[in-house]
Design an enzyme around this catalytic site. Structure first.
Site, mmCIF file in Angstrom:
data_model
loop_
_atom_site.group_PDB
_atom_site.id
_atom_site.type_symbol
_atom_site.label_atom_id
_atom_site.label_comp_id
_atom_site.label_asym_id
_atom_site.label_seq_id
_atom_site.Cartn_x
_atom_site.Cartn_y
_atom_site.Cartn_z
ATOM 1 N N PHE A 173 -0.009 12.384 0.554
ATOM 2 C CA PHE A 173 -0.687 12.480 -0.438
ATOM 3 C C PHE A 173 -1.559 13.026 -0.919
ATOM 4 C CE2 PHE A 173 -0.112 8.053 2.025
ATOM 5 C CZ PHE A 173 0.759 7.390 0.968
ATOM 6 N N ARG A 174 -1.744 14.442 -0.778
ATOM 7 C CA ARG A 174 -2.002 15.509 -1.043
ATOM 8 C C ARG A 174 -3.510 15.559 -1.023
ATOM 9 N NH1 ARG A 174 1.268 19.383 -2.422
ATOM 10 N NH2 ARG A 174 -0.450 20.092 -3.778
ATOM 11 N N MET A 175 -3.977 14.545 0.573
ATOM 12 C CA MET A 175 -5.283 14.537 -0.042
ATOM 13 C C MET A 175 -5.910 15.480 1.117
ATOM 14 S SD MET A 175 -6.450 11.636 -1.424
ATOM 15 C CE MET A 175 -5.969 10.685 -2.733
#
Length: 195
Positions: A173-175
């Site tokens: 989730f692009r974290m």
């Protein structure tokens, strides 16, 4: 000079990438710029890293060699998709030529045909016909027949001496996690960046 923490982190990631089956873990993008600020990038192979920086070898008269001679700054990027959700290491800094003895020592370890190719290739220049290159290879094979191939004067190593190193760890989730090290006022400073 790289801090022990930066160097250890990089070496650990490189070892992990190799163990994870990365087909070429030492491959790195090398970016340089010309007089107009036009940036060029290509893949080269890392041939060593220590507290003094990251080493690679090339033809000094190539496009990258000419750019480095005029603007001795570069950026490197390693990308290991086989690690976690992907890992990148970004390096920026000054570029300096390696001592001739270091270039001689590495050149002596290369396969003979690679050594011949270093003499035969007018790297980055226009090649009107592949047969011309093959003729040059044959010429240098004859010239060095029966003896060791010396290092050409136009071929050798460089060291990228970092003042910025970023470790980028991919996450779902692009974290992503980003850790930036910067050399400021004679010491390395660490900070985290938003993904």
């Amino acid at each position: 000079m790289l801090s022990p923490e930066i160097l250890d982190t990089f070496r650990t990631l490189l070892t992990e990438a190799s163990a994870a089956g990365d087909p070429e873990p030492t491959a790195m993008t090398l970016a340089t710029a010309d007089d107009d600020g036009r940036v060029s990038a290509r893949i080269v192979l890392l041939k060593g890293v220590d507290a003094d920086g990251f080493r690679f070898f090339t033809n000094y008269t190539s496009a990258k060699g000419a750019q480095i001679a005029r603007h001795p700054q570069a950026a490197l990027c390693f990308h290991w998709k086989t690690l976690r959700e992907g890992v990148q290491v970004r390096v920026e800094g000054a570029v300096e030529p390696l001592p001739a003895a270091d270039s001689d020592a590495y050149f002596a370890t290369r396969p003979r045909l690679s050594q011949i190719g270093a003499w035969a290739s007018l790297q980055s220049q226009t090649l009107p016909d592949r047969a011309i290159f093959e003729q040059r290879v044959a010429h240098y094979e004859r010239e060095f027949a029966g003896r060791d191939v010396p290092r050409p004067p136009h071929w050798g190593g460089y060291r990228v001496v970092p003042d910025r190193v970023e470790f980028w760890y991919g996450a779902q989730f692009r974290m992503h996690e980003r850790v930036l090290w910067e050399y400021v006022d004679g010491r390395w400073q660490r900070r985290e960046l938003y993904p």
